[in-house]
Design an enzyme around this catalytic site. Structure first.
Site, PDB file in Angstrom:
ATOM      1  N   ASN A  92       0.805  -1.232   0.000  1.00  0.00           N
ATOM      2  CA  ASN A  92       0.000   0.000   0.000  1.00  0.00           C
ATOM      3  C   ASN A  92       0.834   1.277   0.000  1.00  0.00           C
ATOM      4  O   ASN A  92       0.391   2.300  -0.518  1.00  0.00           O
ATOM      5  CB  ASN A  92      -0.918  -0.022   1.237  1.00  0.00           C
ATOM      6  CG  ASN A  92      -1.519   1.340   1.525  1.00  0.00           C
ATOM      7  OD1 ASN A  92      -2.477   1.764   0.888  1.00  0.00           O
ATOM      8  ND2 ASN A  92      -0.936   2.073   2.471  1.00  0.00           N
ATOM      9  N   TYR A 157       4.459   9.106 -11.127  1.00  0.00           N
ATOM     10  CA  TYR A 157       3.495   8.325 -10.338  1.00  0.00           C
ATOM     11  C   TYR A 157       2.730   7.340 -11.236  1.00  0.00           C
ATOM     12  O   TYR A 157       2.599   6.158 -10.901  1.00  0.00           O
ATOM     13  CB  TYR A 157       2.542   9.318  -9.659  1.00  0.00           C
ATOM     14  CG  TYR A 157       1.505   8.724  -8.752  1.00  0.00           C
ATOM     15  CD1 TYR A 157       1.827   8.325  -7.448  1.00  0.00           C
ATOM     16  CD2 TYR A 157       0.176   8.591  -9.159  1.00  0.00           C
ATOM     17  CE1 TYR A 157       0.855   7.800  -6.603  1.00  0.00           C
ATOM     18  CE2 TYR A 157      -0.795   8.075  -8.327  1.00  0.00           C
ATOM     19  CZ  TYR A 157      -0.462   7.688  -7.040  1.00  0.00           C
ATOM     20  OH  TYR A 157      -1.428   7.171  -6.211  1.00  0.00           O
TER      21      TYR A 157
HETATM   22  P1  NAD Z   1      -1.127   8.662   2.411  1.00  0.00           P
HETATM   23  O1  NAD Z   1      -0.088   9.621   1.981  1.00  0.00           O
HETATM   24  O2  NAD Z   1      -2.178   9.102   3.378  1.00  0.00           O
HETATM   25  O3  NAD Z   1      -0.482   7.316   2.963  1.00  0.00           O
HETATM   26  C1  NAD Z   1       0.628   6.710   2.366  1.00  0.00           C
HETATM   27  C2  NAD Z   1       1.343   5.912   3.434  1.00  0.00           C
HETATM   28  O4  NAD Z   1       2.478   5.292   2.844  1.00  0.00           O
HETATM   29  C3  NAD Z   1       1.840   6.801   4.584  1.00  0.00           C
HETATM   30  O5  NAD Z   1       1.542   6.184   5.813  1.00  0.00           O
HETATM   31  C4  NAD Z   1       3.348   6.846   4.351  1.00  0.00           C
HETATM   32  O6  NAD Z   1       4.108   6.997   5.536  1.00  0.00           O
HETATM   33  C5  NAD Z   1       3.568   5.484   3.724  1.00  0.00           C
HETATM   34  N1  NAD Z   1       4.844   5.441   2.991  1.00  0.00           N
HETATM   35  C6  NAD Z   1       5.241   6.238   1.970  1.00  0.00           C
HETATM   36  N2  NAD Z   1       6.493   5.909   1.598  1.00  0.00           N
HETATM   37  C7  NAD Z   1       6.877   4.873   2.403  1.00  0.00           C
HETATM   38  C8  NAD Z   1       8.060   4.112   2.514  1.00  0.00           C
HETATM   39  N3  NAD Z   1       9.111   4.354   1.721  1.00  0.00           N
HETATM   40  N4  NAD Z   1       8.112   3.126   3.449  1.00  0.00           N
HETATM   41  C9  NAD Z   1       7.054   2.876   4.251  1.00  0.00           C
HETATM   42  N5  NAD Z   1       5.902   3.575   4.195  1.00  0.00           N
HETATM   43  C10 NAD Z   1       5.824   4.571   3.283  1.00  0.00           C
HETATM   44  O7  NAD Z   1      -1.796   8.188   1.052  1.00  0.00           O
HETATM   45  P2  NAD Z   1      -3.066   7.249   0.760  1.00  0.00           P
HETATM   46  O8  NAD Z   1      -4.014   8.079  -0.025  1.00  0.00           O
HETATM   47  O9  NAD Z   1      -3.523   6.546   1.982  1.00  0.00           O
HETATM   48  O10 NAD Z   1      -2.374   6.229  -0.277  1.00  0.00           O
HETATM   49  C11 NAD Z   1      -2.237   4.836  -0.037  1.00  0.00           C
HETATM   50  C12 NAD Z   1      -1.993   4.149  -1.380  1.00  0.00           C
HETATM   51  O11 NAD Z   1      -3.114   4.360  -2.228  1.00  0.00           O
HETATM   52  C13 NAD Z   1      -0.782   4.702  -2.134  1.00  0.00           C
HETATM   53  O12 NAD Z   1      -0.114   3.654  -2.804  1.00  0.00           O
HETATM   54  C14 NAD Z   1      -1.408   5.635  -3.148  1.00  0.00           C
HETATM   55  O13 NAD Z   1      -0.588   5.817  -4.290  1.00  0.00           O
HETATM   56  C15 NAD Z   1      -2.687   4.885  -3.472  1.00  0.00           C
HETATM   57  N6  NAD Z   1      -3.744   5.714  -4.068  1.00  0.00           N
HETATM   58  C16 NAD Z   1      -4.327   6.731  -3.369  1.00  0.00           C
HETATM   59  C17 NAD Z   1      -5.332   7.474  -3.996  1.00  0.00           C
HETATM   60  C18 NAD Z   1      -6.033   8.607  -3.315  1.00  0.00           C
HETATM   61  O14 NAD Z   1      -6.877   9.248  -3.966  1.00  0.00           O
HETATM   62  N7  NAD Z   1      -5.785   8.900  -2.053  1.00  0.00           N
HETATM   63  C19 NAD Z   1      -5.711   7.170  -5.296  1.00  0.00           C
HETATM   64  C20 NAD Z   1      -5.087   6.131  -5.956  1.00  0.00           C
HETATM   65  C21 NAD Z   1      -4.103   5.406  -5.334  1.00  0.00           C
END
Ligand code: NAD
Length: 250
Positions: A92, A157
């Site tokens: 994730n 991305y």
């Molecule tokens: P967020 O920024 O709230 O959470 C991301 C988490 O990943 C954070 O806890 C961060 O500390 C952790 N992280 C980042 N780099 C890291 C690393 N190198 N090692 C360990 N942990 C790490 O974002 P989110 O919206 O909860 O995103 C979660 C996933 O969903 C991501 O892969 C994101 O690309 C994907 N996503 C999110 C959306 C959206 O609209 N929010 C849409 C599509 C995909």
């Protein structure tokens, strides 16, 4: 309730907040023990584990930067030593470093590739051996609909999210006969800190493209992950499930 001993173990990367946190809570609610990986905020991850422990779930927090192979190796050793073999891996963790291509710095490209794509390779490679031994495993990786359709300002991305899809399909083919599935959940526009930073006009434009008429919630994404983590999805592998309110339909 399933006794702690009989629960399957799920490792969720980047689970301290946002979608990962809700995935951890949802899997715990479906009978999994949970290894909560976090990068920076130990407090948030410890609070989450405390919340889960209070409801009888075996949950522990593990610090690791999953963009680093050495960290991932130590993470898996620590999880295996204290909780057992990982049966469900949820990739994730992810970051954005948005910029138009002409302005994108090499560092912005490399950071996103390391955090979003290299991490999936490192974690999946660590998890697969135990899954092969157990002849059962679930790998669920969080990509994005922009990995399917692209997005201006997100070449880095989008490339990583498309990369996750190709990687997953290959892993699915390699391990389908061993009881291991590998699938992708591709969220659309989900309400979290990641999208909280977007300007109001960008949010309004995105909302206009969503037939469901609302942004998604982390719970919408977590439900799809829980399905891929379950026994019910045994005959599904190499799939990409868009959780996007109908935004892409491709
Ligand atoms: P967020 O920024 O709230 O959470 C991301 C988490 O990943 C954070 O806890 C961060 O500390 C952790 N992280 C980042 N780099 C890291 C690393 N190198 N090692 C360990 N942990 C790490 O974002 P989110 O919206 O909860 O995103 C979660 C996933 O969903 C991501 O892969 C994101 O690309 C994907 N996503 C999110 C959306 C959206 O609209 N929010 C849409 C599509 C995909």
């Amino acid at each position: 309730m399933t006794s702690a001993k009989n629960r399957r173990l799920a490792l969720v990367t980047g689970a301290g907040r946002g979608i990962g946190r809700v995935i951890a809570l949802t899997l715990a609610g479906r009978g999994f023990s949970v290894a909560v990986n976090y990068h920076n905020s130990a407090t948030a991850a410890e609070e989450l584990c405390g919340e889960l422990a209070a409801s009888g779930v075996d949950a522990k927090a593990f610090r690791a930067d999953v963009s680093r192979a050495e960290d991932v190796a130590s993470l898996f050793r620590a999880v295996e030593d204290s909780m057992g073999a990982v049966q469900v891996l949820v990739n994730n963790a992810g970051i954005t470093r948005d910029n138009l291509l002409m302005r994108m710095k090499t560092e912005e490209w490399n950071d996103v590739v390391a955090a979003n794509l290299n991490s999936v390779f490192y974690c999946t490679k660590e998890a697969i051996r135990g899954m092969v031994r157990a002849r059962w495993g679930r790998i669920v990786s969080i990509a994005s609909v922009v990995g399917l359709v692209g997005n201006a300002g997100q070449a880095n991305y989008s490339a990583t999210k498309a990369g996750i899809i190709g990687f997953t399909k290959s892993v699915a083919r390699e391990y389908a006969a061993r009881g291991i599935t590998a699938n992708v959940v591709a969220p659309g526009f989900i309400e979290t800190d990641m999208t909280g930073i977007l300007k109001e006009n960008v949010r309004a434009a995105m909302l206009g493209q969503i037939p469901a008429g609302r942004m998604g919630s982390p719970e919408d994404v977590a439900g799809a992950v829980a399905f891929f983590a379950s026994d019910e999805s045994e005959y599904l592998t190499g799939q990409v499930l868009a959780v996007d309110g109908g935004m892409t339909m491709c």
